[in-house]
Scaffold this active site. Structure first.
Site, PDB file in Angstrom:
ATOM      1  CG  ASP A   1      61.995  54.035  10.096  1.00  0.00           C
ATOM      2  OD1 ASP A   1      60.769  53.982   9.910  1.00  0.00           O
ATOM      3  OD2 ASP A   1      62.527  53.970  11.225  1.00  0.00           O
TER       4      ASP A   1
ATOM      5  CG  ASP B   1      59.800  51.049  16.903  1.00  0.00           C
ATOM      6  OD1 ASP B   1      59.398  50.865  15.732  1.00  0.00           O
ATOM      7  OD2 ASP B   1      60.564  51.969  17.225  1.00  0.00           O
TER       8      ASP B   1
ATOM      9  N   GLY C   1      54.314  47.941   8.794  1.00  0.00           N
ATOM     10  CA  GLY C   1      53.311  46.986   8.320  1.00  0.00           C
ATOM     11  C   GLY C   1      52.109  47.607   7.642  1.00  0.00           C
TER      12      GLY C   1
HETATM   13  C1  GLA Z   1      61.623  53.729  14.092  1.00  0.00           C
HETATM   14  C2  GLA Z   1      61.967  52.281  13.762  1.00  0.00           C
HETATM   15  C3  GLA Z   1      62.960  51.769  14.782  1.00  0.00           C
HETATM   16  C4  GLA Z   1      64.203  52.632  14.753  1.00  0.00           C
HETATM   17  C5  GLA Z   1      63.837  54.079  15.015  1.00  0.00           C
HETATM   18  C6  GLA Z   1      65.013  55.012  14.810  1.00  0.00           C
HETATM   19  O1  GLA Z   1      60.939  53.834  15.297  1.00  0.00           O
HETATM   20  O2  GLA Z   1      60.816  51.488  13.749  1.00  0.00           O
HETATM   21  O3  GLA Z   1      63.293  50.423  14.498  1.00  0.00           O
HETATM   22  O4  GLA Z   1      64.837  52.496  13.511  1.00  0.00           O
HETATM   23  O5  GLA Z   1      62.807  54.503  14.135  1.00  0.00           O
HETATM   24  O6  GLA Z   1      64.698  56.345  15.056  1.00  0.00           O
END
Ligand code: GLA
Length: 501
Positions: A267, A328, A307
């Site tokens: 991430d 998210d 994305g």
């Molecule tokens: C981001 C991701 C989420 C999750 C959080 C964890 O927001 O997009 O899916 O993994 O981090 O902190």
């Protein structure tokens, strides 16, 4: 002409006293006395060269952030900083001398601050230098065929946030087996953010106290016939503020492989300040893709960078198997519907071993009605989306179990052709989607986006189908036939999902 000259000279004289106070060595470097955990500011360095003022603020999330638009307003220095997040509009931050200290007030993203800093000694400032690391030159990482159909499993984030521990993960694994969800195809048990502790003296990342023994946990999950996933970031901090893989990419990949990890969600998080071009973001995923390959273990690689930079067009080239297409998901109809109906990844990017990922499921978390959750599940299946449960599978209502283990719908998602369905009709109240299946049939989704019941009627030919010798309703599990026309009444925000031959 004259006016402009005057304006400049006024600004310049105002600037001098402030710069003298704040920028002249050893006063040029200031160390914060404290800072909120986000953005964890450590020091400020202000320099004046030839009457020009520049400045840098160091953060444990973002490294060195240059002061932008730096100017003196009276006795105050005003500037902006940019953390690389396109959703954040930088606002003014102010620094003022206060006796022997300086005071900095302002806001970054959601965090307001009002902090003092003292003059830093050379040594103190040096100790706060933020390291930078070279990125590898552009290469293509051979993709392993680990996700011929969209990955299915469970992930801790949507329901548990960072409140996750070893015991819960074990119980979830047990519940996936006892509820029949494992047999329905959900095999990955993925730990999201919140498992990380600190690095040991050799730099090896340790889990925190809630995960006493990751290898033992992986063994347990494997013993239940399931696979295990974990989460990290190319940034210094994950989105939850935990230790990221910054500067330790290869080492972390080896650690994950040693534990027996089968899936990594990677991430961008605080890395967005360091890596905010397509080339650098690519390079960071390439680096982890190569590091995973070098371990020799089969590890599904999930790209999470919301994305950006048309990720679907290069996700496979870094060895990725799925990539998020948006920010998210949330457990409400509006957000789910926006992602599912309005913000799809490009269909030509999705297919065997590389999937557009509209984020994990919210079914069973309580924020939507049963009809809305059916819409969620149907839409994800039509899109050939990864199906990662986001609920507490230890306690599910019969409705939740029925939605998540609907094998007719799962079969549409898992169809080996890997086609992303598309809307063939879209208006303010409804959408009709179709998806070509490998057996020649077509999956059809009739969706009501309005908040009152509607009836959708028409001829199959109008939605691109020759006719329908056999129509299976995938939610009622009944078969009918209707040669020319269809007519269905849909509840508010509801769906009828069909397999038409
Ligand atoms: C981001 C991701 C989420 C999750 C959080 C964890 O927001 O997009 O899916 O993994 O981090 O902190």
């Amino acid at each position: 002409m004259r006016k402009r000259f005057l304006g400049l000279s006024v600004a310049f004289t105002l600037l001098l006293p402030v710069s003298q106070a704040l920028a002249k060595p050893p006063e040029g470097g200031w160390v914060f006395d404290s800072s909120p955990d986000y953005p964890d500011f450590t020091r400020v360095i202000i320099k004046e060269t030839g009457g020009k003022l520049t400045g840098v603020i160091t953060s444990r999330w973002y490294g060195d952030l240059p002061m932008q638009d730096l100017r003196a307003e009276g006795d105050t220095l005003v500037f902006k900083i940019n953390n690389g997040n396109p959703r954040v509009t930088p606002t003014d931050i102010a620094i003022k001398a206060e006796g022997m200290l300086i005071r900095m007030t302002g806001k970054l993203w959601y965090q307001s601050f009002n902090l003092t800093a003292h003059k830093g000694s050379k040594r103190e400032l040096k100790a706060l230098d933020f390291p930078t690391y070279p990125l590898p030159p552009h290469r293509i990482v051979p993709q392993k065929a680990l996700a011929p159909t969209p990955p299915m499993g469970w992930n801790s984030w949507n329901r548990f946030n960072t409140d996750i521990d070893d015991k819960t993960v074990r119980e979830i694994a047990d519940a996936l087996v006892s509820s029949g969800l494992k047999d329905a195809g959900y095999v990955y048990v993925n730990i999201d953010d919140g498992w990380q502790g600190k690095r040991d003296t050799n730099g090896v990342l340790q889990p925190n106290a809630k995960f006493p023994d990751m290898k033992a946990l992986a063994d347990y999950v494997h013993s239940r016939g399931l696979k295990i996933g974990i989460y990290s970031s190319q940034g210094p901090k994950t989105c939850g503020g935990y230790e990221g893989s910054y500067g330790h990419v290869e080492q972390d990949a080896r650690t994950f492989a040693d534990w027996g990890i089968d899936y990594l969600k990677y991430d961008l998080c605080s890395g967005e300040a360091f890596y905010h071009t397509r080339e650098t973001v690519y390079a960071t995923y390439q680096q982890m893709g190569e590091a995973l390959a070098a371990t020799g273990r089969d590890i599904v690689f999930s790209l999470c960078q919301y994305g950006r930079f048309d990720v679907g067009s290069w996700g496979r080239d870094v060895g990725g198997h799925l990539w998020r297409t948006t920010g998210d998901i949330e457990d409400n109809y509006a957000r789910m519907a926006w992602i599912g109906f309005d913000a799809n990844g490009k269909p030509n990017h999705t297919g065997p071993n590389g999937w557009n990922d509209p984020d994990m499921l919210e079914v069973g978390n309580g924020g939507m009605t049963t009809d809305e959750y059916k819409t969620h599940m149907s839409l994800w299946a039509l899109m050939a989306a990864p199906l990662l449960l986001g609920n507490d599978v230890r306690s599910m209502t019969p409705e939740t179990v029925a939605i998540l283990s609907n094998r007719d719908v799962i079969a549409i998602d898992q169809d080996i052709a890997g086609v992303q369905g598309l809307p063939v009709k879209k208006d303010a109240t409804h959408e009709i989607w179709t998806k070509k299946l490998s057996d020649g049939a077509t999956a059809v989704g009739l969706f009501n986006r309005s908040d009152r019941p509607i009836t959708l009627s028409g001829e199959w030919a109008q939605i691109g189908l020759g006719g329908a010798s056999e129509v299976r309703d995938l939610w009622t599990h009944t078969n009918t036939r209707s040669d020319k026309a269809y007519s269905y009444t849909l509840p508010a925000h509801g769906v009828v999902m069909l397999k038409v031959r």
